[in-house]
Design a protein around this motif. Structure first.
Motif, PDB file in Angstrom:
ATOM      1  N   ASN A  97     -81.969 -43.771  58.126  1.00  0.00           N
ATOM      2  CA  ASN A  97     -81.097 -44.183  57.527  1.00  0.00           C
ATOM      3  C   ASN A  97     -79.475 -43.418  57.416  1.00  0.00           C
ATOM      4  OD1 ASN A  97     -79.174 -45.469  55.593  1.00  0.00           O
ATOM      5  ND2 ASN A  97     -80.729 -45.741  53.883  1.00  0.00           N
ATOM      6  N   PRO A  98     -78.773 -43.759  58.459  1.00  0.00           N
ATOM      7  CA  PRO A  98     -77.449 -43.091  58.274  1.00  0.00           C
ATOM      8  C   PRO A  98     -76.363 -43.686  57.594  1.00  0.00           C
ATOM      9  CG  PRO A  98     -77.530 -44.230  60.224  1.00  0.00           C
ATOM     10  CD  PRO A  98     -78.880 -44.635  59.547  1.00  0.00           C
ATOM     11  N   VAL A  99     -76.675 -44.690  56.714  1.00  0.00           N
ATOM     12  CA  VAL A  99     -75.581 -45.685  56.238  1.00  0.00           C
ATOM     13  C   VAL A  99     -75.262 -45.025  54.789  1.00  0.00           C
ATOM     14  CG1 VAL A  99     -75.119 -47.951  55.362  1.00  0.00           C
ATOM     15  CG2 VAL A  99     -76.240 -47.480  57.554  1.00  0.00           C
ATOM     16  N   TYR A 100     -76.425 -44.361  54.039  1.00  0.00           N
ATOM     17  CA  TYR A 100     -76.192 -44.290  52.698  1.00  0.00           C
ATOM     18  C   TYR A 100     -77.052 -43.327  52.205  1.00  0.00           C
ATOM     19  CZ  TYR A 100     -79.759 -47.664  51.228  1.00  0.00           C
ATOM     20  OH  TYR A 100     -80.833 -48.389  51.374  1.00  0.00           O
ATOM     21  N   GLY A 101     -77.175 -42.618  50.895  1.00  0.00           N
ATOM     22  CA  GLY A 101     -78.116 -42.010  50.443  1.00  0.00           C
ATOM     23  C   GLY A 101     -77.971 -40.454  50.029  1.00  0.00           C
ATOM     24  N   THR A 102     -78.929 -39.711  49.842  1.00  0.00           N
ATOM     25  CA  THR A 102     -78.826 -38.360  49.388  1.00  0.00           C
ATOM     26  C   THR A 102     -78.752 -37.495  50.782  1.00  0.00           C
ATOM     27  OG1 THR A 102     -81.222 -38.293  49.664  1.00  0.00           O
ATOM     28  CG2 THR A 102     -80.281 -38.716  47.402  1.00  0.00           C
ATOM     29  N   GLY A 103     -79.024 -37.989  51.828  1.00  0.00           N
ATOM     30  CA  GLY A 103     -78.702 -37.246  52.939  1.00  0.00           C
ATOM     31  C   GLY A 103     -77.404 -37.001  53.567  1.00  0.00           C
ATOM     32  N   LEU A 104     -76.557 -37.922  53.153  1.00  0.00           N
ATOM     33  CA  LEU A 104     -75.216 -37.743  53.601  1.00  0.00           C
ATOM     34  C   LEU A 104     -74.097 -36.960  52.687  1.00  0.00           C
ATOM     35  CD1 LEU A 104     -74.795 -41.690  54.587  1.00  0.00           C
ATOM     36  CD2 LEU A 104     -75.671 -39.745  55.724  1.00  0.00           C
ATOM     37  N   LYS A 105     -74.346 -35.807  52.805  1.00  0.00           N
ATOM     38  CA  LYS A 105     -73.434 -34.790  52.053  1.00  0.00           C
ATOM     39  C   LYS A 105     -73.135 -33.493  52.851  1.00  0.00           C
ATOM     40  CE  LYS A 105     -76.630 -34.429  48.796  1.00  0.00           C
ATOM     41  NZ  LYS A 105     -77.309 -33.892  47.769  1.00  0.00           N
ATOM     42  N   GLY A 106     -72.005 -32.753  52.333  1.00  0.00           N
ATOM     43  CA  GLY A 106     -72.052 -31.522  52.928  1.00  0.00           C
ATOM     44  C   GLY A 106     -70.684 -31.435  53.854  1.00  0.00           C
ATOM     45  N   GLY A 107     -69.865 -30.681  53.695  1.00  0.00           N
ATOM     46  CA  GLY A 107     -68.527 -30.470  54.595  1.00  0.00           C
ATOM     47  C   GLY A 107     -69.043 -29.475  55.774  1.00  0.00           C
ATOM     48  N   VAL A 108     -68.089 -29.306  56.748  1.00  0.00           N
ATOM     49  CA  VAL A 108     -68.320 -28.621  57.913  1.00  0.00           C
ATOM     50  C   VAL A 108     -68.770 -27.379  57.938  1.00  0.00           C
ATOM     51  CG1 VAL A 108     -67.072 -27.708  59.969  1.00  0.00           C
ATOM     52  CG2 VAL A 108     -66.497 -29.989  58.968  1.00  0.00           C
ATOM     53  N   ASP A 109     -68.263 -26.631  57.009  1.00  0.00           N
ATOM     54  CA  ASP A 109     -68.550 -25.183  56.480  1.00  0.00           C
ATOM     55  C   ASP A 109     -70.044 -25.247  55.680  1.00  0.00           C
ATOM     56  OD1 ASP A 109     -66.723 -24.116  57.486  1.00  0.00           O
ATOM     57  OD2 ASP A 109     -65.517 -23.813  55.600  1.00  0.00           O
ATOM     58  N   ASP A 110     -70.734 -26.285  55.145  1.00  0.00           N
ATOM     59  CA  ASP A 110     -72.027 -26.295  54.714  1.00  0.00           C
ATOM     60  C   ASP A 110     -72.794 -26.818  55.658  1.00  0.00           C
ATOM     61  OD1 ASP A 110     -70.729 -26.149  51.900  1.00  0.00           O
ATOM     62  OD2 ASP A 110     -70.204 -28.204  52.015  1.00  0.00           O
ATOM     63  N   ILE A 111     -72.361 -27.251  56.640  1.00  0.00           N
ATOM     64  CA  ILE A 111     -73.546 -27.851  57.808  1.00  0.00           C
ATOM     65  C   ILE A 111     -73.745 -26.846  58.711  1.00  0.00           C
ATOM     66  CG2 ILE A 111     -73.898 -29.690  59.404  1.00  0.00           C
ATOM     67  CD1 ILE A 111     -72.449 -31.589  57.426  1.00  0.00           C
ATOM     68  N   PHE A 112     -72.555 -26.156  59.320  1.00  0.00           N
ATOM     69  CA  PHE A 112     -72.782 -25.394  60.307  1.00  0.00           C
ATOM     70  C   PHE A 112     -72.934 -23.536  59.825  1.00  0.00           C
ATOM     71  CE2 PHE A 112     -70.814 -29.289  61.897  1.00  0.00           C
ATOM     72  CZ  PHE A 112     -71.710 -29.629  62.946  1.00  0.00           C
ATOM     73  N   PRO A 113     -73.935 -23.042  60.298  1.00  0.00           N
ATOM     74  CA  PRO A 113     -73.885 -21.873  59.875  1.00  0.00           C
ATOM     75  C   PRO A 113     -72.919 -21.012  60.742  1.00  0.00           C
ATOM     76  CG  PRO A 113     -75.866 -22.078  61.111  1.00  0.00           C
ATOM     77  CD  PRO A 113     -75.181 -23.666  60.784  1.00  0.00           C
TER      78      PRO A 113
END
Length: 357
Positions: A329-345
């Motif tokens: 489910n790439p459309v909505y939900g709790t998995g769709l969060k975070g900015g670029v700096d949050d996602i990429f170490p």
């Protein structure tokens, strides 16, 4: 179909021609067309000098000229008016490109393949890992026992409780095609009141998630109870049950095989899971959000990467595909969060060497 821009005489000829067949149509249409051409030539054709003067006088796209009242006017290539400035949610043109997540989940073969794969894995797990066990009393529930943490999960044995599979509804068992179509066309963000109206009126604008109907029917034939645990409102219980039935996923009875969010209740599902687990041994769960498996995944202060690591870097990792089954489910939900700096170490960030020159 008659082209909209045909001259009147040719339009009449086309109508007559389409109402007849063979040579008769050709014989009638040809004189009409020829006559129409003579008439237009004699009456409407401007002289070469007039045509040249009209072409020179016609404003060109991008040209700025002075109107009779003295104001400056720029010619554009627009054929329709744009939406008023600052208005959000203006309807998108029919046939326009849908958002990428909607394209993927509701339109792609890839998403259908993933869904079928998940339900195939669910059925194989039920049939092989559970069905072939001689002593079913030793089977453990896949619901986290009270007092568990993500780092220290515990699971209780089934005992003599009947076995059940617990699933989320939306985008796990049902695809909300009608709602997402409306959202794609209008470009609106999620609105609880609008969703409530969808629950009440959209029961016939849905489809089963690929693979779901077949897997659930097979599980029922083998004696597993199918239970739905959804954050849909209990006020829409009848409509939700009807939607599941419409999609070939039912039956579903409120507070037995259908559990919904009560008025004023939070969106977490652990409380409902606990009530279901008192009556049934839940041997498999399916969902499209981590909260469909445990509310512990949705701690409000959990950083994005910590939440991801709780899935792959803890003792819970072996459950995926072996008791817990995730749907895309790439459309909505709790998995769709975070900015670029949050996602990429920091140690995984790359810059094109050409950009550094």
């Amino acid at each position: 179909m008659i082209p909209a821009r045909l001259p009147a005489g040719l339009a009449i000829a086309a109508i007559v021609a389409t109402s007849l067949s063979g040579c008769a149509a050709a014989v009638i249409a040809a004189p009409l067309a020829a006559g129409a051409g003579v008439y237009k030539s004699a009456q409407d054709r401007p002289s070469k000098r007039e045509r040249k003067r009209a072409q020179q006088a016609a404003p060109k796209p991008g040209q700025v000229y002075t109107a009779p009242d003295g104001s400056k006017v720029q010619v554009t290539t627009l054929t329709t008016l744009p939406p008023p400035s600052g208005v959000s949610g203006a309807p998108a043109a029919r046939g326009s490109t849908a958002p990428a997540g909607i394209q993927y989940l509701y339109g792609s073969g890839e998403a259908a393949a993933l869904s079928i794969q998940a339900y195939q894995a669910l059925w194989n797990y039920l049939k092989v890992e559970i069905g072939y066990r001689r002593d079913k009393g030793q089977v453990r529930s896949v619901v986290l026992a009270p007092g568990s943490t993500l780092d220290n999960p515990r699971f209780e044995p089934c005992g003599k409780r009947p076995m059940a599979v617990v699933l989320d509804v939306d985008e796990t068992a049902l695809l909300n095609l009608g709602y997402e179509y409306d959202e794609a066309v209008r470009g609106r963000a999620y609105d609880p009141a609008r969703w409530a109206r969808w629950e009440q009126t959209g029961a016939d604008k849905i489809a089963a998630v690929p693979g779901a109907a077949e897997a659930l029917a097979a599980a029922r034939r083998e004696g597993f109870t199918i239970i739905f645990n959804s954050n849909r409102s209990v006020a829409s219980a009848a409509q939700t049950a009807a939607a599941l039935e419409q999609a070939g996923l039912g039956p579903a009875d409120l507070f037995d095989t259908l559990w919904l969010r009560g008025e004023g209740e939070p969106s977490g599902k652990d409380a409902r899971r606990a009530k279901i687990a008192q009556r049934y041994c839940i041997v498999a769960m399916a969902g499209d959000q981590l909260g469909d498996f445990s509310d512990l995944f949705n701690a409000p202060d959990a950083p994005v990467l910590a939440r991801r690591n709780s899935v792959e870097g803890t003792l819970l990792a072996p459950l995926w595909g072996a008791g817990w089954f995730m749907l895309p489910n790439p459309v909505y939900g709790t998995g769709l969060k975070g900015g670029v700096d949050d996602i990429f170490p920091p140690d995984a960030r790359w810059t094109d060497p050409e950009e550094k020159k």
